[in-house]
Design an enzyme around this catalytic site. Structure first.
Site, short mmCIF file in Angstrom:
data_model
loop_
_atom_site.label_atom_id
_atom_site.label_comp_id
_atom_site.label_asym_id
_atom_site.label_seq_id
_atom_site.Cartn_x
_atom_site.Cartn_y
_atom_site.Cartn_z
N CYS A 83 -3.40 2.15 -7.96
CA CYS A 83 -3.31 3.15 -6.89
C CYS A 83 -2.96 4.53 -7.46
O CYS A 83 -3.77 5.13 -8.15
CB CYS A 83 -2.31 2.69 -5.83
SG CYS A 83 -2.46 3.62 -4.26
N HIS A 191 -4.88 -2.15 -4.04
CA HIS A 191 -3.67 -2.86 -4.40
C HIS A 191 -3.99 -4.34 -4.66
O HIS A 191 -4.13 -5.11 -3.71
CB HIS A 191 -2.63 -2.77 -3.29
CG HIS A 191 -2.01 -1.42 -3.15
ND1 HIS A 191 -0.89 -1.04 -3.85
CD2 HIS A 191 -2.38 -0.33 -2.41
CE1 HIS A 191 -0.58 0.21 -3.55
NE2 HIS A 191 -1.47 0.65 -2.68
N GLU A 193 -2.10 -6.66 -5.69
CA GLU A 193 -1.00 -7.53 -5.25
C GLU A 193 -1.04 -7.79 -3.75
O GLU A 193 -0.37 -8.73 -3.26
CB GLU A 193 0.35 -6.92 -5.65
CG GLU A 193 0.85 -5.78 -4.80
CD GLU A 193 0.21 -4.43 -5.11
OE1 GLU A 193 0.64 -3.43 -4.50
OE2 GLU A 193 -0.72 -4.37 -5.95
#
EC number: 4.3.2.10
Length: 214
Positions: A83, A191, A193
């Site tokens: 990011c 992202h 995750e």
């Protein structure tokens, strides 16, 4: 035992990234740290980030981490930007009136236009939610289906100076580069995750990557 250092400069969702990496990285030791010696000693490094690029660069400079990231990049060991970390790898961002970044990859960062539209339907900025990523060949895409969906939250996007440095594109009122790759560097605007199976697979691939792009 190999190790992955996640750089802590108070600009990232560190807990969720660390938990995701621990989930997929097997016996690899995962540490969240701002200590230069520990970052440089790790086998792989993750450079995350959320927020504004001005605060990002200020925080890196205040902690003396900008030369550390440059040293990691120059060392040949795998470095993953996430990011805001991806945007900071470029030379300059137009955010905050114009900010010089790390310059690891040639290019700049620009803001999405407020007039973005899709077939006459106005699109919101920031670009937030799930979007498909069309991949270019790279080891970190292994076992990830073409045009898999990843989770994005951003108002600015990368424009690499060399098209060969773009390893994945998405579409939001037009195509934009959402993944950068150059030698031992890999960076994503989304992202991983937060991107369920596809994102975890990318993190797993990073935990095994030797830093070569083929």
């Amino acid at each position: 035992m190999s190790s992955i250092a996640i750089i802590d400069y108070e600009m990232g969702n560190l807990h969720s990234i660390a938990k995701a990496v621990e989930h997929v990285a097997g016996e690899t030791r995962v540490l969240v740290t701002s200590v230069p010696e520990k970052i440089l000693a790790a086998d792989r490094v993750i450079f995350p980030g959320v927020g504004g690029i001005g605060h990002c660069m200020e925080s890196l400079l205040r902690r003396g981490l900008d030369p550390v990231i440059r040293e990691v990049a120059a060392s040949g060991k795998p470095l993953l930007g996430i990011c805001l970390g991806m945007q900071a790898m470029l030379e300059r961002s137009e955010e905050n009136g114009g900010i010089d970044c790390l310059g690891l990859i040639k290019g700049e960062v620009r803001r999405f236009s407020d007039s973005l539209n899709d077939n006459g339907v106005k699109l919101k900025v920031p670009h937030m939610g799930w979007n498909q990523v069309h991949q270019q060949t790279h080891p970190l895409w292994q076992d990830i289906d073409q045009d898999s969906r990843f989770y994005f939250v951003h108002s600015y996007y990368a424009i690499p100076a060399e098209s060969a440095d773009c390893a994945g594109v998405a579409d939001y009122g037009g195509e934009f580069c959402c993944t950068l790759a150059r030698e031992n560097l890999f960076a994503v605007q989304f992202h991983p995750e937060k991107s369920q199976h596809a994102g975890l697979t990318l993190l797993r691939n990073f935990s095994r990557w030797d830093g070569r792009d083929s």
